[in-house]
Design a protein around this motif. Sequence first.
Motif, short mmCIF file in Angstrom:
data_model
loop_
_atom_site.label_atom_id
_atom_site.label_comp_id
_atom_site.label_asym_id
_atom_site.label_seq_id
_atom_site.Cartn_x
_atom_site.Cartn_y
_atom_site.Cartn_z
N GLN A 57 -25.71 -24.41 18.05
CA GLN A 57 -25.64 -23.00 18.40
C GLN A 57 -24.93 -22.16 17.35
OE1 GLN A 57 -24.92 -21.63 22.22
NE2 GLN A 57 -26.45 -22.97 23.14
N LEU A 58 -23.92 -22.74 16.69
CA LEU A 58 -23.27 -21.98 15.63
C LEU A 58 -24.25 -21.66 14.51
CD1 LEU A 58 -19.67 -23.43 15.20
CD2 LEU A 58 -20.34 -21.15 15.91
N SER A 59 -25.11 -22.62 14.20
CA SER A 59 -26.11 -22.39 13.17
C SER A 59 -27.10 -21.31 13.60
CB SER A 59 -26.85 -23.69 12.85
OG SER A 59 -27.83 -23.48 11.87
N GLU A 60 -27.53 -21.37 14.87
CA GLU A 60 -28.45 -20.35 15.38
C GLU A 60 -27.78 -18.98 15.42
OE1 GLU A 60 -29.57 -21.81 19.17
OE2 GLU A 60 -30.85 -23.42 18.37
N TRP A 61 -26.54 -18.98 15.88
CA TRP A 61 -25.79 -17.72 15.94
C TRP A 61 -25.62 -17.12 14.55
CZ3 TRP A 61 -20.83 -16.82 13.86
CH2 TRP A 61 -20.23 -15.63 14.25
N SER A 62 -25.30 -17.99 13.58
CA SER A 62 -25.10 -17.52 12.21
C SER A 62 -26.39 -16.93 11.65
CB SER A 62 -24.62 -18.68 11.34
OG SER A 62 -24.47 -18.27 10.00
N SER A 63 -27.50 -17.63 11.86
CA SER A 63 -28.78 -17.15 11.33
C SER A 63 -29.19 -15.83 11.99
CB SER A 63 -29.87 -18.20 11.57
OG SER A 63 -29.55 -19.41 10.91
N PHE A 85 -17.66 -14.68 8.17
CA PHE A 85 -17.52 -15.29 9.49
C PHE A 85 -18.65 -16.28 9.75
CE2 PHE A 85 -14.84 -11.56 10.21
CZ PHE A 85 -13.80 -12.12 10.94
N PHE A 86 -19.83 -15.98 9.24
CA PHE A 86 -20.98 -16.84 9.51
C PHE A 86 -20.89 -18.15 8.72
CE2 PHE A 86 -22.81 -12.38 9.68
CZ PHE A 86 -22.40 -12.22 10.98
N SER A 87 -20.48 -18.06 7.46
CA SER A 87 -20.32 -19.29 6.68
C SER A 87 -19.20 -20.15 7.26
CB SER A 87 -20.03 -18.94 5.22
OG SER A 87 -18.85 -18.15 5.11
N SER A 88 -18.15 -19.52 7.77
CA SER A 88 -17.07 -20.28 8.39
C SER A 88 -17.55 -20.97 9.66
CB SER A 88 -15.89 -19.36 8.73
OG SER A 88 -15.37 -18.76 7.57
N GLU A 90 -20.50 -22.08 10.35
CA GLU A 90 -21.32 -23.25 10.02
C GLU A 90 -20.45 -24.45 9.65
OE1 GLU A 90 -23.81 -21.74 6.99
OE2 GLU A 90 -25.08 -20.59 8.35
N ARG A 91 -19.34 -24.21 9.00
CA ARG A 91 -18.45 -25.29 8.62
C ARG A 91 -17.65 -25.82 9.81
NH1 ARG A 91 -15.01 -22.93 3.80
NH2 ARG A 91 -14.05 -25.00 4.00
N LEU A 92 -17.51 -25.02 10.84
CA LEU A 92 -16.74 -25.44 12.00
C LEU A 92 -17.58 -26.19 13.04
CD1 LEU A 92 -14.71 -22.15 12.63
CD2 LEU A 92 -13.75 -24.34 11.94
N SER A 93 -18.88 -26.30 12.81
CA SER A 93 -19.77 -26.82 13.85
C SER A 93 -19.50 -28.28 14.22
CB SER A 93 -21.22 -26.65 13.40
OG SER A 93 -21.46 -27.40 12.22
N VAL A 94 -18.84 -29.03 13.34
CA VAL A 94 -18.62 -30.46 13.61
C VAL A 94 -17.33 -30.71 14.40
CG1 VAL A 94 -19.91 -31.15 11.59
CG2 VAL A 94 -17.46 -30.72 11.38
N ILE A 95 -16.54 -29.69 14.68
CA ILE A 95 -15.20 -29.89 15.24
C ILE A 95 -15.15 -29.71 16.76
CG2 ILE A 95 -12.80 -29.10 15.05
CD1 ILE A 95 -13.45 -28.13 12.27
N VAL A 265 -10.79 -23.63 6.39
CA VAL A 265 -11.85 -22.67 6.70
C VAL A 265 -11.27 -21.28 6.96
CG1 VAL A 265 -13.64 -22.05 8.36
CG2 VAL A 265 -13.45 -24.40 7.57
N TYR A 266 -10.23 -21.26 7.80
CA TYR A 266 -9.67 -19.96 8.16
C TYR A 266 -8.85 -19.36 7.02
CZ TYR A 266 -11.24 -20.25 12.96
OH TYR A 266 -12.01 -20.31 14.08
N SER A 267 -8.32 -20.20 6.17
CA SER A 267 -7.62 -19.68 5.00
C SER A 267 -8.59 -18.96 4.07
CB SER A 267 -6.92 -20.83 4.26
OG SER A 267 -6.31 -20.35 3.08
N GLU A 268 -9.75 -19.59 3.87
CA GLU A 268 -10.76 -18.95 3.03
C GLU A 268 -11.32 -17.71 3.71
OE1 GLU A 268 -13.69 -21.82 1.94
OE2 GLU A 268 -12.20 -23.30 1.30
#
Length: 388
Positions: A57-63, A85-88, A90-95, A265-268
């Motif tokens: 869903q994060l990927s769908e939301w980002s797209s 926010f969208f690139s972040s 996508e990186r958070l999707s595994v957590i 992720v949040y630092s970037e």
Amino acid sequence: MATLPKDPPEEPREKSFWRPRNYERTVRRTDQYHQACNDIMACFLERAKVEKRYAQQLSEWSSKWKSIVDSRPLYGSLMRAWQSFFSSAERLSVIHSSISQSLVSEEGDRVKTWQKETFPKKIFCGFRETYDNNTGFTRAQKPWTKKLKKLDAVRSAFHKACQKEQQAAEKERQTGQNTEGNPDKLKKLTVAREKATEEKIKIRERYENVLEDVTSYTPRYMEEMEAVFDQSQEEERKRISFLKQAFLSIHRHLDITNNDSVKAVYSELHHSLMSVSEQDDLRWWKNNRGPGMPTDWPKIEEWVPAVKKLNRKKHEKKGPKDRAVMIGGVKVRALYNYVGEESDELSFKAGEEFLKIEEEDEQGWCRGVLDGGVEGYYPANYVELVEQ
């Protein structure tokens, strides 16, 4: 001891808690809170479903939002900050695979159990707390309401008596001013006016007595109403306290910023947000949407002769013998700017000099050669001969 409230403005006075049956808003609060608990559980159960499929869903939301953001009027560093926010995400999707179970099995069940214990129902009467509050307020307000109705009635009677006295006095005054009036009639009107005055005084005394009764009962009324209200407030305090802790617990599940990868992720992301530059964005807008954009300011536009389109088929039918070729060419100077529309046409600017190598044909076109060696057609009326 409760104290008398100050007089509020006219409109809020009618909505005051102390007015008859206005306590119903407090009574309904219990039912509304029960519904709020249902909404809270539904809200976070839905969030749990989102977490369960977060990677997808994060990927769908980002797209989805990337395409939406691209159509929004943001720009520059602010647009880049939003996109970060969208690139972040996508990186958070595994957590987020474990958050769903925590929200359902821990928080959802906890709120549901608390709701069942906190809102016991009374048969045929809804929630017990609602019934108890309504009963308590009704019992406390019933004597006050009766007294208030009695006060309203005597006040209405007093106002009518005042009106009657005023009308009697006006008739007496008008008759007394009439010099030709009947003395007996004036006497009767005087008696009527005195009678109306006496009636007004009696009713006013009764009005004052009833008001005194209401005023003397007011502290007791307020005390009893506040006792029921305070009990309702205490139940509300417990609910607010519990849901506050529930929200904090949900927050602990959702707050994953202690994870090192998440911190990165949040630092970037924070760096991207801090990179928003008001001056850069304003400068971009000024140069691309504002007064920094180039424009053609009004000026005198010289007249340019019309050009007849060159008929190439007709021109190609002529053989070399039919063309008036000029040996060595003749130097001409452009009078106007011309941009060739076809690849075999010359382009030049006013004042530019080049060679005419072929005389004007019946279509009004010549052939020439620019200084760079480019050969082609040009409209004859766009040049003049250069005097040798």
